[in-house]
Scaffold this motif. Structure first.
Motif, PDB file in Angstrom:
ATOM      1  N   ASN A  79     -40.112  -8.055  -3.212  1.00 26.09           N
ATOM      2  CA  ASN A  79     -39.797  -8.857  -2.026  1.00 26.09           C
ATOM      3  C   ASN A  79     -38.337  -8.768  -1.599  1.00 26.09           C
ATOM      4  OD1 ASN A  79     -42.403 -10.450  -1.419  1.00 26.09           O
ATOM      5  ND2 ASN A  79     -42.162 -10.650  -3.639  1.00 26.09           N
ATOM      6  N   ALA A 129     -41.935 -22.857  -1.127  1.00 28.65           N
ATOM      7  CA  ALA A 129     -42.966 -21.880  -1.493  1.00 28.65           C
ATOM      8  C   ALA A 129     -44.041 -22.568  -2.326  1.00 28.65           C
ATOM      9  CB  ALA A 129     -42.358 -20.718  -2.252  1.00 28.65           C
ATOM     10  N   ASN A 149     -49.685 -21.337   4.271  1.00 25.82           N
ATOM     11  CA  ASN A 149     -50.116 -20.018   3.819  1.00 25.82           C
ATOM     12  C   ASN A 149     -48.878 -19.120   3.749  1.00 25.82           C
ATOM     13  OD1 ASN A 149     -49.520 -19.317   6.476  1.00 25.82           O
ATOM     14  ND2 ASN A 149     -51.666 -19.162   7.109  1.00 25.82           N
ATOM     15  N   GLU A 150     -49.064 -17.813   3.611  1.00 24.30           N
ATOM     16  CA  GLU A 150     -47.919 -16.904   3.528  1.00 24.30           C
ATOM     17  C   GLU A 150     -47.078 -16.932   4.802  1.00 24.30           C
ATOM     18  OE1 GLU A 150     -48.802 -12.917   2.302  1.00 24.30           O
ATOM     19  OE2 GLU A 150     -50.334 -13.572   0.879  1.00 24.30           O
ATOM     20  N   ASP A 186     -47.329 -16.441  -5.068  1.00 22.50           N
ATOM     21  CA  ASP A 186     -48.298 -15.629  -4.352  1.00 22.50           C
ATOM     22  C   ASP A 186     -48.111 -15.704  -2.837  1.00 22.50           C
ATOM     23  OD1 ASP A 186     -49.327 -15.141  -6.833  1.00 22.50           O
ATOM     24  OD2 ASP A 186     -51.053 -16.463  -6.628  1.00 22.50           O
ATOM     25  N   ASP A 187     -47.332 -16.686  -2.367  1.00 14.51           N
ATOM     26  CA  ASP A 187     -47.240 -16.935  -0.926  1.00 14.51           C
ATOM     27  C   ASP A 187     -45.976 -16.379  -0.285  1.00 14.51           C
ATOM     28  OD1 ASP A 187     -49.591 -18.450  -1.258  1.00 14.51           O
ATOM     29  OD2 ASP A 187     -48.426 -20.235  -1.761  1.00 14.51           O
ATOM     30  N   SER A 223     -43.282 -13.307   0.970  1.00 17.37           N
ATOM     31  CA  SER A 223     -43.411 -11.982   1.580  1.00 17.37           C
ATOM     32  C   SER A 223     -42.109 -11.213   1.422  1.00 17.37           C
ATOM     33  CB  SER A 223     -43.738 -12.108   3.069  1.00 17.37           C
ATOM     34  OG  SER A 223     -44.899 -12.883   3.277  1.00 17.37           O
TER      35      SER A 223
END
Length: 695
Positions: free
Chosen positions: A352, A618, A631-632, A660-661, A663
């Motif tokens: 990331n 997050a 969400n993301e 997991d969320d 980017s």
């Protein structure tokens, strides 16, 4: 007398094109010239008739008692409470008004003695003041003092009438959608002009806002603001306003602008922006200036302040090259075991495009998350059973070129609260025992279900005494050891006093030295930390204290903190605000807006003394907005909002270590959704951007 430049280190006079330091007793924030020179400084108000000798004018103003530790001995000094503004009566220069964050003062003798006028609000948050004569209901001019509050708009008081009281004026001033109170006012300007209709000189009050680029005239008869113009930028600052002819001229990010009163249009004048930037650059850290009439391009003497806005991207931390552009992941200490566990987070960071790790080294219970090698620390410390191998941790992170931030929880510390039979704990004034905040009282039932009494349920918080220099030394020693063992930056949390508990009024601070107050204790600790830690220092604050110029309840006053630290880390988590906060259509853009506006606001409050590096949410909470939108993309919108606002870096927080969320960092990529604030037709970043054209 030549141009005067006020800086972070003193006052300079420019003669024969050469600047000379003529006063060095503090930071100079504002310069006013009447029949003498009056200076607003970090050490109060000073006056001079010849710019050779300077007299302090602080009698009657509040002072802090500050504690210093020199050669293990306590020393005390007094420091004037920070003054937010200074204004002089346009008809009588002996009448002046000033304000601290929570108390306003008036003088009739040019500051030789001051008297308190109280304050216009229940919480602190002053920004600007003005004083003049305004007509009462009978048309008779009477003395009027105006005060700006960060939440409650514009307040005024008539100090010479019987039983004077503050009255708020909130009508007519712009506010952000979904927020009912007016947005913060930045500056007030009293102007005297001849009214041909009335056939006499009248006083007008012009008003500007800090984060919404609006200019107003106060309609005194209607007791409301009348907007004269609003610039097209969704987020900008108007400061240090003055009138020249038919124009209101002001300081704004990266330069100067003006508002033409007859046409009610905003204008950009690169000529005087270039001229005044050149003047301000003559000495380092120029904060204000006074340009005499004979050298002013406006044909009048000009006093300007808030000149940090000329170079808003120039942050005056000595560690700026180290702390800038850090994009971080919080790693739970219990999951950071060197090897595969730690590598999982390092891989997330690599994927990331993150370059920084934040990890607890002294946690919320006061447990060290490493084994100390420092004998002084080990006298009081208890290491967690889950302590990591610090040397192996640092080595593995540095192999990936990771910048390391050690989070240290300071005044909330169960271990130190228990140490020595409660030696360092805050005390209960009635029982004499170590104090703990009571959350509620629960009924005690007998075997038949009858209420036979009640018992206290306590908060899971244990506070040590912030006045205690032993507590200071312990935490600073931990910080110094961590720097020596490979960390790059210290991040202090819980630099505050307790705020919760039905028994809060019972608190007693047994380490409090006579005359010291809470603000003085925090300032003393931070000054001690700054003197003893040779590394960048950051501090965590609640999001609301980065949004408003008010550190009420927690004492997290950004303007004060910025004098001692290098990084301030606001927690603008959307799920910590009310669910309708900035949730105007399209509602899905709310996370972007909170970080876009919040990061800018926090930076302006701190001026350019520190770098603002926000925590990003997050994690999910079961609140209505998160249920609908989390969400993301929700998380990524926060990244874009921070980038488009100040672009100084950010940090992801998830207490469980689930990422997991998140980017990949978008860099300079185009915003992928439809959002008016994100449009490239506006200045990006909003505070620091190179595009200084006002449309």
């Amino acid at each position: 007398e030549g141009t005067l430049l006020g800086t972070k280190t003193g006052l300079y006079q420019i003669k024969n094109n050469t600047p000379t330091l003529i006063w060095e007793n503090g930071e100079v924030l504002k310069i006013i010239h009447t029949d003498e020179w009056i200076f607003l400084t970090s050490n109060g108000i000073f006056a001079s008739t010849d710019l050779v000798t300077f007299e302090d004018r602080n009698k009657g103003l509040p002072f802090y008692k500050i504690k210093k530790i020199v050669d293990n001995q306590k020393q005390f000094a007094e420091q004037v409470d920070a003054l937010k503004d200074l204004a002089i009566h346009p008809e009588n220069p002996k009448i002046m008004v000033t304000t601290t964050k929570d108390e306003t003062f008036l003088t009739y003798d040019a500051g030789k003695s001051w008297k308190s006028l109280g304050f216009s609000a229940k919480t602190n948050g002053a920004k600007a003041v003005a004083v003049c004569n305004m007509p009462n209901s009978a048309g008779t001019p009477i003395l009027t003092v105006f005060l700006v509050h960060s939440i409650y708009g514009l307040g005024y008081i008539h100090p010479e009438i019987s039983s004077p009281k503050w009255i708020d004026i909130t009508g007519g001033f712009e506010n952000m959608p979904s927020i009912s109170y007016p947005d913060e006012i930045s500056d007030l300007l009293t102007v005297q002009k001849y009214d041909e209709t009335l056939g006499k000189v009248v006083t007008e009050l012009y008003v500007a806002q800090t984060y919404m680029p609006c200019i107003y005239r106060l309609n005194w008869a209607a007791k409301r603001g009348e907007i004269l113009g609003k610039d097209t930028e969704p987020l900008s600052t108007i400061e240090s306003i003055f009138v020249s002819g038919n124009k209101i001229v002001y300081v704004r990010p990266s330069g100067f602008g003006s508002f033409d009163l007859p046409t009610q249009t905003f204008e950009n004048n690169p000529n005087f922006t270039q001229e005044w930037k050149a003047l301000a650059s003559r000495v380092e850290n120029t904060q204000c200036m006074f340009i005499p009439e004979n050298t002013s391009s406006f044909g009048q003497a000009i006093s300007l302040n808030e000149l940090w806005l000329l170079e808003p991207n120039k942050i005056y931390s000595s560690y700026i090259d180290t702390i800038d552009e850090k994009k971080a992941l919080y790693i739970p200490a219990g999951q950071a075991t060197p090897g595969e566990d730690l590598q999982k987070f390092l891989d997330i960071m690599s994927e990331n495009k993150l370059n920084t790790a934040v990890i607890d080294m002294k946690d919320d219970y006061g447990l060290l998350r490493y084994v100390s090698k420092d004998d002084f620390v080990n006298q009081k410390a208890v290491s967690s059973m889950y302590a990591i191998d610090l040397d192996a941790f640092v080595k593995q992170c540095k192999q990936d070129d990771i910048y390391l931030v050690a989070r240290i929880v300071v005044f909330k510390d169960r271990n130190l609260w228990r140490y020595g039979g409660g030696k360092y704990a805050i005390k209960d004034a009635y029982s004499g025992k170590s104090w703990q905040g009571i959350r509620r009282y629960n009924d005690v039932l007998d075997e038949n279900g009858n209420v036979i009494g009640e018992e206290a349920e306590y908060y899971d918080e244990h506070w040590v005494d912030p006045y205690c220099e032993d507590v200071w030394a312990y935490n600073v020693a931990i910080a110094k050891e961590l720097i020596s063992r490979g960390f790059d930056e210290i991040q202090f949390d819980y630099i505050r006093f307790p705020t919760d508990g039905l028994n809060l009024s019972n608190v007693k601070y047994t380490w409090r030295d006579s005359g010291m107050e809470k603000e003085g204790a925090l300032m003393s600790f931070l000054a001690y930390a700054r003197e003893n830690i040779d590394a960048p220092i950051g501090i965590d604050i609640y999001g609301a204290n980065g949004w408003y110029r008010s550190g009420s309840r927690t004492g997290q006053d950004v303007e004060m903190l910025a004098n001692y630290v290098d990084v301030i880390c606001p927690m603008f988590y959307p799920n910590h605000f009310e669910n309708n906060f900035l949730a105007y259509p399209p509602e899905v853009e709310r996370p972007y807006r909170i970080y876009f506006y919040g990061s800018y606001r926090n930076s302006v409050i701190a001026r350019n003394k520190v770098l603002i590096r926000p925590w990003l949410q997050a994690f999910y909470l079961a609140v209505s907005y998160d249920k609908k939108y989390y969400n993301e993309d929700y998380v990524l919108r926060q990244v874009y909002g921070t980038r488009d606002s100040i672009d100084n870096g950010y940090m992801y927080w998830n207490n469980s270590g689930r990422y997991d969320d998140i980017s990949q960092d978008p860099g300079n990529g185009t915003y992928p959704w439809q959002n008016e604030e994100a449009s490239t037709k506006y200045r990006k970043p909003a505070l620091q951007g190179p595009n200084n054209t006002q449309n």
